[in-house]
Scaffold this active site. Structure first.
Site, PDB file in Angstrom:
ATOM      1  N   HIS A  63     -40.239  13.092  21.144  1.00  0.00           N
ATOM      2  CA  HIS A  63     -41.458  13.250  22.484  1.00  0.00           C
ATOM      3  C   HIS A  63     -41.052  14.447  23.272  1.00  0.00           C
ATOM      4  CE1 HIS A  63     -38.479  10.862  24.563  1.00  0.00           C
ATOM      5  NE2 HIS A  63     -38.957  10.908  25.447  1.00  0.00           N
TER       6      HIS A  63
ATOM      7  N   HIS B  24     -40.312  14.892  26.464  1.00  0.00           N
ATOM      8  CA  HIS B  24     -39.564  14.744  27.501  1.00  0.00           C
ATOM      9  C   HIS B  24     -38.310  15.809  27.281  1.00  0.00           C
ATOM     10  CE1 HIS B  24     -41.336  10.796  29.255  1.00  0.00           C
ATOM     11  NE2 HIS B  24     -41.819  11.797  29.744  1.00  0.00           N
TER      12      HIS B  24
ATOM     13  N   ASP C  84     -35.159  16.082  27.986  1.00  0.00           N
ATOM     14  CA  ASP C  84     -33.963  15.699  27.484  1.00  0.00           C
ATOM     15  C   ASP C  84     -33.963  15.420  25.953  1.00  0.00           C
ATOM     16  OD1 ASP C  84     -35.578  13.427  28.338  1.00  0.00           O
ATOM     17  OD2 ASP C  84     -33.777  12.083  28.013  1.00  0.00           O
ATOM     18  N   HIS C  85     -35.156  15.658  25.309  1.00  0.00           N
ATOM     19  CA  HIS C  85     -35.208  15.443  23.968  1.00  0.00           C
ATOM     20  C   HIS C  85     -35.570  16.660  23.095  1.00  0.00           C
ATOM     21  CE1 HIS C  85     -34.867  11.061  23.835  1.00  0.00           C
ATOM     22  NE2 HIS C  85     -35.218  11.191  25.282  1.00  0.00           N
TER      23      HIS C  85
ATOM     24  N   HIS D  15     -43.678   4.356  25.099  1.00  0.00           N
ATOM     25  CA  HIS D  15     -42.975   5.507  26.171  1.00  0.00           C
ATOM     26  C   HIS D  15     -44.101   5.695  27.165  1.00  0.00           C
ATOM     27  CE1 HIS D  15     -39.672   7.055  28.039  1.00  0.00           C
ATOM     28  NE2 HIS D  15     -39.853   8.357  27.760  1.00  0.00           N
TER      29      HIS D  15
ATOM     30  N   ASP E  50     -37.550   7.460  23.353  1.00  0.00           N
ATOM     31  CA  ASP E  50     -37.316   6.257  23.990  1.00  0.00           C
ATOM     32  C   ASP E  50     -38.615   5.318  24.054  1.00  0.00           C
ATOM     33  OD1 ASP E  50     -35.723   8.431  24.865  1.00  0.00           O
ATOM     34  OD2 ASP E  50     -36.565   8.825  26.862  1.00  0.00           O
TER      35      ASP E  50
ATOM     36  N   HIS F  42     -28.705   6.582  24.924  1.00  0.00           N
ATOM     37  CA  HIS F  42     -29.752   7.024  25.989  1.00  0.00           C
ATOM     38  C   HIS F  42     -29.337   6.356  27.382  1.00  0.00           C
ATOM     39  CE1 HIS F  42     -33.650   8.152  27.754  1.00  0.00           C
ATOM     40  NE2 HIS F  42     -33.485   8.937  27.252  1.00  0.00           N
TER      41      HIS F  42
HETATM   42 ZN    ZN Z   1     -38.440   9.827  27.358  1.00  0.00          ZN
END
Ligand code: ZN
Length: 306
Positions: free
Chosen positions: A62, A64, A66-67, A142, A212, A270
């Site tokens: 996805h 976000h 941090d990914h 999410h 997530d 995570h």
């Molecule tokens: Zn996320």
């Protein structure tokens, strides 16, 4: 055949306690797959002796940061190193947009072809066959569209029994067909059943990645009986309300999914930056599912030795 996972990062959004954002590498004999690409992933590949030029496929769960924020840097470095080999990127449509915008503003283009495979508007909704794997994407729960992935080895040929092949004088030219499950018909018309000449190959290994997501019942079916499940465990049960609000899971919820799905082992990850010591998360997960393990940066798991 190789089926090996290396963890490059298992922290959550904020860098803390020496933990880096999400990224993993899954290797078979024929392919290298990256799963998520948080900031600094290319640096950690170097640290663990992994060549970015060997990556064939990148799966992004996805949008976000941090990914995926490591992706422009990793691809730019691949470009500088002279990559020509095609790269397949599986992820939300925003990934292609983001990379094209980056190239436009940087006045550059990647000198290697990128094949984009877009996940569905609500996440998931993809299934593809690669050289050595079946990759299935399924929706997670999410704040934005997020995809979980399941990677399964392609079925292997049956195992030939050399002594039986000799006993029945099976010619070389038909041995491929026997490995595919066919019976052997002799010149005199007599049928030798396949089971006499070969045995079943070992079951294909499979690995599922869920980061997530809030606790989501449908994940149980998607990851059913996989050898290992990576499931996010951002919070402990004491933060259950926060987990619910931010669409994340607690360690206990992840363990409940693992238990219901009868997976071989749970790989936790995570972790929220608020947890320096992860032992309490592990204890919480193990109170539900004994085969729960903490993933750690640099850790490798050989699925054939599990
Ligand atoms: Zn996320």
């Amino acid at each position: 055949m190789r089926f090996e996972l290396t963890i490059l990062g298992c922290g959550s959004a904020l860098p803390a306690n020496g933990r880096n954002p999400s990224s993993q590498i899954l290797r078979t004999d024929k392919e290298m797959v990256m799963i998520d690409c948080g900031e600094g992933t290319q640096t950690r590949m170097r640290r663990y002796g992994l060549k970015m030029q060997s990556i064939d496929i990148i799966c992004i769960s996805h949008m976000h940061g941090d990914h995926y924020l490591g992706l422009p840097g990793l691809l730019s470095s691949s470009n500088l190193l002279g990559r020509k080999k095609e790269m397949t990127i599986i992820g939300p449509p925003g990934i292609q947009e983001m990379l094209e915008m980056h190239c436009r503003h940087a006045g550059m283009r990647f000198a290697f072809p990128i094949h984009y495979v877009q996940t569905g508007a609500k996440g998931g909704d993809i299934e593809m066959q690669t050289k050595s794997l079946r990759i299935q994407g399924f929706p997670l729960d999410h704040k934005i569209a997020t995809t979980g992935f399941r990677f399964t080895e392609k079925p292997r040929p049956r195992r030939l029994d050399p002594s039986a092949l000799e006993r029945y004088e099976v010619p070389l030219k038909v041995r491929g067909a026997i490995a595919r499950g066919e019976d052997y018909i002799r010149d005199d018309g007599k049928r030798i059943p396949n089971e006499t000449l070969s045995s079943a190959p070992r079951a294909p290994r499979s690995y599922a990645y869920c980061s997530d997501t809030a606790y989501l019942e449908s994940v149980v079916e998607q990851v059913h009986a996989c050898d290992a499940l990576y499931h996010e465990c951002t919070f402990m049960e004491s933060e259950k309300e926060r987990a619910e609000r931010t669409r994340h899971s607690t360690a206990k919820q992840a363990a409940a999914i693992a238990k219901e799905a009868k997976v071989g082992r749970l790989l936790m990850g995570h972790y929220s930056a608020r947890y320096d010591d992860l032992r309490p998360l592990l204890d919480e997960a193990r109170s539900v599912f004994a085969e729960s393990h903490l993933s750690e940066e640099g850790m490798s798991i050989d699925f054939h030795r599990m």
